[in-house]
Write an enzyme that holds these catalytic residues in place. Structure first.
Site, PDB file in Angstrom:
ATOM      1  N   THR A 107      16.071  41.969  49.808  1.00  0.00           N
ATOM      2  CA  THR A 107      14.991  42.630  49.075  1.00  0.00           C
ATOM      3  C   THR A 107      15.444  44.052  48.753  1.00  0.00           C
ATOM      4  O   THR A 107      15.670  44.851  49.664  1.00  0.00           O
ATOM      5  CB  THR A 107      13.712  42.646  49.928  1.00  0.00           C
ATOM      6  OG1 THR A 107      13.408  41.296  50.275  1.00  0.00           O
ATOM      7  CG2 THR A 107      12.549  43.259  49.172  1.00  0.00           C
ATOM      8  N   ARG A 138       9.226  32.417  54.962  1.00  0.00           N
ATOM      9  CA  ARG A 138       8.547  33.053  56.094  1.00  0.00           C
ATOM     10  C   ARG A 138       9.289  32.673  57.361  1.00  0.00           C
ATOM     11  O   ARG A 138       9.634  31.493  57.546  1.00  0.00           O
ATOM     12  CB  ARG A 138       7.109  32.548  56.206  1.00  0.00           C
ATOM     13  CG  ARG A 138       6.232  32.922  55.037  1.00  0.00           C
ATOM     14  CD  ARG A 138       5.021  32.031  54.952  1.00  0.00           C
ATOM     15  NE  ARG A 138       5.400  30.630  54.758  1.00  0.00           N
ATOM     16  CZ  ARG A 138       4.539  29.611  54.752  1.00  0.00           C
ATOM     17  NH1 ARG A 138       3.267  29.810  54.940  1.00  0.00           N
ATOM     18  NH2 ARG A 138       4.973  28.373  54.569  1.00  0.00           N
ATOM     19  N   CYS A 244       9.636  42.351  57.204  1.00  0.00           N
ATOM     20  CA  CYS A 244       9.464  42.446  55.747  1.00  0.00           C
ATOM     21  C   CYS A 244       8.277  43.289  55.307  1.00  0.00           C
ATOM     22  O   CYS A 244       8.460  44.275  54.601  1.00  0.00           O
ATOM     23  CB  CYS A 244       9.367  41.043  55.145  1.00  0.00           C
ATOM     24  SG  CYS A 244      10.936  40.165  55.222  1.00  0.00           S
TER      25      CYS A 244
HETATM   26  N1  NAD Z   1      13.688  37.748  57.441  1.00  0.00           N
HETATM   27  C1  NAD Z   1      12.869  37.290  56.497  1.00  0.00           C
HETATM   28  O1  NAD Z   1      11.900  36.587  56.763  1.00  0.00           O
HETATM   29  C2  NAD Z   1      13.107  37.635  55.054  1.00  0.00           C
HETATM   30  C3  NAD Z   1      12.332  37.029  54.065  1.00  0.00           C
HETATM   31  C4  NAD Z   1      12.541  37.382  52.741  1.00  0.00           C
HETATM   32  C5  NAD Z   1      13.498  38.330  52.422  1.00  0.00           C
HETATM   33  N2  NAD Z   1      14.241  38.904  53.411  1.00  0.00           N
HETATM   34  C6  NAD Z   1      15.241  39.905  53.037  1.00  0.00           C
HETATM   35  O2  NAD Z   1      16.526  39.371  53.311  1.00  0.00           O
HETATM   36  C7  NAD Z   1      17.398  40.428  53.756  1.00  0.00           C
HETATM   37  C8  NAD Z   1      17.994  40.050  55.098  1.00  0.00           C
HETATM   38  O3  NAD Z   1      16.941  39.967  56.055  1.00  0.00           O
HETATM   39  P1  NAD Z   1      17.214  39.478  57.539  1.00  0.00           P
HETATM   40  O4  NAD Z   1      15.915  39.499  58.242  1.00  0.00           O
HETATM   41  O5  NAD Z   1      18.006  38.207  57.530  1.00  0.00           O
HETATM   42  O6  NAD Z   1      18.156  40.664  58.052  1.00  0.00           O
HETATM   43  P2  NAD Z   1      19.039  40.717  59.384  1.00  0.00           P
HETATM   44  O7  NAD Z   1      19.239  42.175  59.629  1.00  0.00           O
HETATM   45  O8  NAD Z   1      18.422  39.868  60.420  1.00  0.00           O
HETATM   46  O9  NAD Z   1      20.422  40.031  58.986  1.00  0.00           O
HETATM   47  C9  NAD Z   1      21.319  40.629  58.107  1.00  0.00           C
HETATM   48  C10 NAD Z   1      22.727  40.170  58.457  1.00  0.00           C
HETATM   49  O10 NAD Z   1      23.613  40.782  57.525  1.00  0.00           O
HETATM   50  C11 NAD Z   1      24.784  41.159  58.253  1.00  0.00           C
HETATM   51  N3  NAD Z   1      25.523  42.180  57.503  1.00  0.00           N
HETATM   52  C12 NAD Z   1      25.301  43.510  57.460  1.00  0.00           C
HETATM   53  N4  NAD Z   1      26.214  44.094  56.646  1.00  0.00           N
HETATM   54  C13 NAD Z   1      27.000  43.116  56.177  1.00  0.00           C
HETATM   55  C14 NAD Z   1      28.119  43.090  55.291  1.00  0.00           C
HETATM   56  N5  NAD Z   1      28.580  44.209  54.723  1.00  0.00           N
HETATM   57  N6  NAD Z   1      28.692  41.910  55.032  1.00  0.00           N
HETATM   58  C15 NAD Z   1      28.213  40.769  55.585  1.00  0.00           C
HETATM   59  N7  NAD Z   1      27.164  40.736  56.420  1.00  0.00           N
HETATM   60  C16 NAD Z   1      26.570  41.896  56.710  1.00  0.00           C
HETATM   61  C17 NAD Z   1      24.257  41.634  59.576  1.00  0.00           C
HETATM   62  O11 NAD Z   1      25.273  41.677  60.564  1.00  0.00           O
HETATM   63  C18 NAD Z   1      23.184  40.565  59.858  1.00  0.00           C
HETATM   64  O12 NAD Z   1      23.731  39.455  60.513  1.00  0.00           O
HETATM   65  C19 NAD Z   1      16.544  41.690  53.791  1.00  0.00           C
HETATM   66  O13 NAD Z   1      16.719  42.413  52.595  1.00  0.00           O
HETATM   67  C20 NAD Z   1      15.140  41.160  53.871  1.00  0.00           C
HETATM   68  O14 NAD Z   1      14.192  42.051  53.330  1.00  0.00           O
HETATM   69  C21 NAD Z   1      14.083  38.562  54.712  1.00  0.00           C
END
Ligand code: NAD
Length: 436
Positions: A107, A138, A244
């Site tokens: 996002t 979700r 989120c």
């Molecule tokens: N968690 C949710 O329910 C959800 C839902 C919709 C959207 N999103 C969006 O998705 C994105 C990720 O959310 P999340 O909850 O999975 O985050 P998270 O922090 O749990 O996971 C992110 C992952 O990315 C990895 N990472 C960081 N830098 C990196 C790089 N340079 N190269 C490769 N990997 C790298 C981290 O080590 C981690 O494992 C966010 O922008 C969030 O807003 C999340």
């Protein structure tokens, strides 16, 4: 999760993370997060999933690159795009030969895609395309949400890149919104901000219900039957949390502010949500007086059931407030252990709900895990010193709790209702979807 689901659809997927522990866990066949069904999906499609720490390996293996890195809030409330920028920087190392399609699932604020696209062009990466494909899953129901989406949003600068991403979602029978990159980015923020607004709205209605003797379950049911309103996200409680809503609402407010627009409504949404968590303290004091020296049990720690995610969990604020009031705080969660609540010093994490509530003056249902909602409450009653229950999620039956000898406090609920009205309310509560 995205990788596991695309693998389940028959694609070969390479997952690259910079977290060596996560990659090691995945290579050992373990899911690095608690998400129902994910471990099984990863195991079932292991032959189509490769895990690596190496970006060059990923870029050799795949042309379509989904970026799903974290975009947490910064101190200013803006989204921290450093992980997104790091991925784009590494991709640039491939040079002009790269013809990858970058698909942004993270996002990101409106305008990010345009900035990345011009950064790519200025580095001579003219064959790299950029597509915005926001994620709406979700936590807790992520696999079902991915496999049966209510919509797929694709924003592109050139339709050919959007077509390639759209083809990946062809197995799904759902509307596909094809649009520009800024509009796709805004759809994600607007959706989360609207849902957060709905939660803060119903929480305020619940607070007013408490003042005027109305019952929020019945009110929400009566509202939700109007198709223009809908019943989801109308269950009152102690507010939204998670990775989120809080950050996306803050980022949209900030985005608007940075562009010169004061997004007044979101200020109220955020403030109501903050105050809502603290209402639990007022409710506890109503029954116990000063909390200094009182023993309070917190049932559930994660920001909602079905996840191990503690980001912006109400339990953190509650525990910290209780400790500041001088209370002794014990806690239990079915999935997370003591490390989860480490940011708040002084909370004892117990191995069972029974151990948590033993000799407690009050218990707070913080997360509506089914196994907590369906505890044998009458059997547990004698364990407590004073049987005050604050139901932070309106998930317990006030009637059954009263029959079992508890002093019950929900959010905007009438604890003692005539039997026929209570039956109506039970039906109403069942028809209103939770807001977490
Ligand atoms: N968690 C949710 O329910 C959800 C839902 C919709 C959207 N999103 C969006 O998705 C994105 C990720 O959310 P999340 O909850 O999975 O985050 P998270 O922090 O749990 O996971 C992110 C992952 O990315 C990895 N990472 C960081 N830098 C990196 C790089 N340079 N190269 C490769 N990997 C790298 C981290 O080590 C981690 O494992 C966010 O922008 C969030 O807003 C999340």
């Amino acid at each position: 999760m995205t990788a596991a689901c695309f693998a389940a659809l028959g694609h070969h997927v390479t997952v690259r993370d910079i977290d060596a522990e996560r990659i090691a866990a995945l290579n050992d066949g373990q899911s690095p997060i608690y998400e129902p069904g994910l471990a099984e999906l990863l195991e079932k499609h292991a032959d189509r999933l490769t895990y690596t720490l190496s970006m060059p390996r990923l870029l050799t293996a795949a042309r379509i690159v989904f970026v799903a890195v974290g975009t947490p809030p910064t101190y200013s409330g803006d989204a921290d795009l450093s992980s997104v920028v790091a991925v784009v920087d590494e991709l640039s190392a491939v040079g002009p030969a790269s013809d990858h399609v970058i698909v942004m699932k993270s996002t990101v604020p409106v305008g990010t895609g345009q900035r990345i696209a011009s950064a790519l062009r200025s580095r001579g990466l003219t064959n790299v395309s950029y597509v915005s494909n926001p994620e709406f899953l979700r936590e807790g129901t992520a696999i079902g949400d991915f496999m049966d989406p209510d919509r797929v949003v694709i924003g592109d600068f050139e339709s050919s890149a959007g077509d390639q991403v759209g083809a990946l979602y062809r197995p799904f029978d759902c509307p596909v919104v094809r649009t520009t990159v800024p509009s796709a980015e805004m759809i994600k923020y607007a959706s989360n901000a609207f849902l957060a607004t709905k939660i803060s709205f119903v929480n305020e209605i619940a607070n007013v219900c408490e003042e005027v003797g109305a019952d929020i379950d019945v009110v929400a049911r009566g509202m939700g039957l109007d198709p223009r309103i809908g019943s989801s996200f109308l269950r009152a409680g102690i507010g939204y949390g998670g990775s989120c809503f809080p950050k996306d609402v803050a980022a949209l407010k900030q985005l608007a502010g940075n562009s010169g627009y004061h997004f007044q409504l979101l200020n109220a949404v955020i403030e109501v949500n903050e105050l809502q968590k603290r209402r639990v303290i007022t409710k506890l004091k109503k029954h116990l007086g000063p909390l200094d020296g009182k023993s309070i049990a917190l049932l559930g720690l994660t920001f909602k059931p079905g996840t191990s995610d503690m980001r912006e969990a109400a339990s953190l604020v509650l525990a910290a407030r209780l400790i500041a009031e001088g209370a002794q705080v014990r806690a239990y969660d079915p999935v997370v252990g003591p490390r989860a609540i480490e940011p708040v010093r002084g909370v004892s994490v117990c191995p069972s709900p029974e151990a948590t509530i033993e000799d407690a003056d009050a218990a707070v249902l913080v997360t509506e895990w089914p196994e907590l909602v369906h505890l044998d409450w009458p059997r547990l009653r004698p364990l407590m010193r004073q049987a005050v229950i604050v139901d932070g999620r309106n998930a317990l039956s006030p009637q059954l709790m009263a029959q079992a000898g508890y002093v019950y406090e929900g959010i905007g609920r009438i604890a003692e209702m005539p039997a026929d009205a209570a039956e109506n309310r039970a039906a109403a509560a069942a028809g209103v979807e939770p807001a977490t």
